[in-house]
Design an enzyme around this catalytic site. Structure first.
Site, short mmCIF file in Angstrom:
data_model
loop_
_atom_site.label_atom_id
_atom_site.label_comp_id
_atom_site.label_asym_id
_atom_site.label_seq_id
_atom_site.Cartn_x
_atom_site.Cartn_y
_atom_site.Cartn_z
N PRO A 196 -7.20 15.40 -3.35
CA PRO A 196 -6.72 14.37 -4.29
C PRO A 196 -7.84 13.43 -4.72
CG PRO A 196 -5.88 13.97 -2.06
CD PRO A 196 -6.57 15.29 -2.03
N ARG A 256 -5.38 32.85 -17.00
CA ARG A 256 -4.78 33.14 -18.31
C ARG A 256 -5.79 32.96 -19.45
NH1 ARG A 256 -2.74 29.02 -21.23
NH2 ARG A 256 -0.93 30.04 -22.12
N ASP A 310 -2.73 26.59 -27.58
CA ASP A 310 -1.94 25.88 -26.57
C ASP A 310 -2.16 24.39 -26.61
OD1 ASP A 310 -0.73 28.02 -25.34
OD2 ASP A 310 -2.40 28.37 -23.97
N GLU A 362 -4.52 15.95 7.42
CA GLU A 362 -5.09 14.74 6.81
C GLU A 362 -6.28 15.05 5.90
OE1 GLU A 362 -4.79 11.35 6.30
OE2 GLU A 362 -2.79 12.08 6.72
N1 SAH Z 1 -5.88 12.20 3.55
C1 SAH Z 1 -6.31 12.85 2.36
C2 SAH Z 1 -5.20 13.73 1.76
C3 SAH Z 1 -4.91 14.94 2.57
S1 SAH Z 1 -3.67 15.93 1.85
C4 SAH Z 1 -6.74 11.82 1.33
O1 SAH Z 1 -6.16 10.74 1.32
O2 SAH Z 1 -7.62 12.10 0.51
C5 SAH Z 1 -3.98 17.48 2.58
C6 SAH Z 1 -4.69 18.49 1.71
O3 SAH Z 1 -3.87 18.80 0.61
C7 SAH Z 1 -6.02 18.06 1.16
O4 SAH Z 1 -7.07 18.33 2.05
C8 SAH Z 1 -6.12 18.88 -0.11
O5 SAH Z 1 -6.69 20.16 0.13
C9 SAH Z 1 -4.67 19.07 -0.52
N2 SAH Z 1 -4.25 18.16 -1.61
C10 SAH Z 1 -3.41 17.12 -1.50
N3 SAH Z 1 -3.21 16.52 -2.67
C11 SAH Z 1 -3.94 17.20 -3.59
C12 SAH Z 1 -4.17 17.04 -4.99
N4 SAH Z 1 -3.60 16.08 -5.70
N5 SAH Z 1 -4.99 17.93 -5.61
C13 SAH Z 1 -5.59 18.91 -4.90
N6 SAH Z 1 -5.42 19.10 -3.57
C14 SAH Z 1 -4.62 18.25 -2.92
#
Ligand code: SAH
Length: 253
Positions: free
Chosen positions: A98, A163, A178, A125
């Site tokens: 994220p 795609r 698109d 996490e």
């Molecule tokens: N504690 C971390 C979030 C971990 S979520 C933080 O606050 O940054 C667990 C896993 O889910 C992450 O390691 C990632 O691979 C995935 N993930 C969660 N949300 C995501 C998003 N919006 N985009 C891409 N991968 C995501």
């Protein structure tokens, strides 16, 4: 025949990819050898009896982190499998997180130019920071929300990228129209019947006049973007006439 693109995914949950990769467009692209997708279980790269992939964060805090060793070893094993001709090329190693750059059609297009992608799915996490610092070359987020793992995010990226590969969609022209590809949202579309419950398809679309239809498409795309995502118009490439149209539409009626 080698495929146009090879995608390697590192995950703790290989089974999550089964259904998306065995239906619809992705399955067809794989069957036609346009893309090959390999799923690697991170757990396979552990050495202890319990196949430990996670551990407590230093300094405390909630939850567990993915350990660095299995992820480094999995990527290194992949790299050593590359043929000599592939070794010179830059290999994007993408962490789904994220905290990454926000995924977009433009990034999908950029990734579709590569012949090989490696996607790393975090869990719990997240992952030990040294993976980000010393292994990955790119970090992608699919939106400002937190998922429980990177698997769904990886699937979103794969779907959007595959795609765009030549030959994957039936008609070469379609991805170009698109939403987001042109910088605009796509114009409204209709199929048969011409009248459904008193709701008629716009007359211009039945006219057979291709020039008028193209003009209508463009105008509708601009209007729709202005109504729904006005901020996109700042970056869209519009001709003078189209810019004037936007100015007219912005005037209070
Ligand atoms: N504690 C971390 C979030 C971990 S979520 C933080 O606050 O940054 C667990 C896993 O889910 C992450 O390691 C990632 O691979 C995935 N993930 C969660 N949300 C995501 C998003 N919006 N985009 C891409 N991968 C995501």
């Amino acid at each position: 025949m080698t495929s146009l693109m090879q995608i390697d995914i590192l995950t703790l949950f290989p089974q999550m990819f089964q259904s998306p990769l065995s239906s619809g467009l992705l399955q067809r692209a794989i069957d036609r050898k346009l893309v090959s997708v390999n799923i690697h279980d991170i757990r396979y790269y552990t050495h202890d009896k319990h196949r430990t992939v996670d551990d407590y964060p230093y300094g405390g805090g909630a939850g567990m982190l993915l350990k660095p060793e299995p992820i480094f070893e999995a990527v290194e094993a992949l790299k050593s499998d590359l043929s000599l001709s592939q070794r010179g090329q830059e290999l994007p190693i993408i962490l789904l997180t994220p905290q990454g750059r926000l995924f977009s059609q433009q990034i999908a297009q950029e990734l579709s130019q590569h012949s090989h992608l490696v996607l790393i799915c975090g869990h719990y996490e997240g992952v030990d920071e040294r993976v980000r610092e010393h292994l990955v070359t790119d970090e992608i987020s699919i939106g400002d929300y937190v998922l429980s793992g990177g698997e769904l995010a990886a699937m979103v990226v794969i779907d959007a990228v595959v795609r765009l590969l030549p030959g994957v969609l039936g008609s070469e022209a379609s991805p170009l129209d698109d939403s987001h590809a042109t910088g605009l949202l796509e114009y409204p579309q209709y199929t048969r019947p011409p009248v459904y419950r008193d709701w008629a398809v716009p007359e211009v679309l039945l006219s057979g006049n291709h020039a008028r239809i193209a003009e209508w498409h463009r105008e509708q795309a601009i209007m729709r973007t202005l109504q729904r995502r006005p901020e996109l118009l700042d970056k869209a490439k519009l001709c003078l006439k189209e810019e004037q149209l936007v100015e007219r539409l912005k005037q209070p009626q």
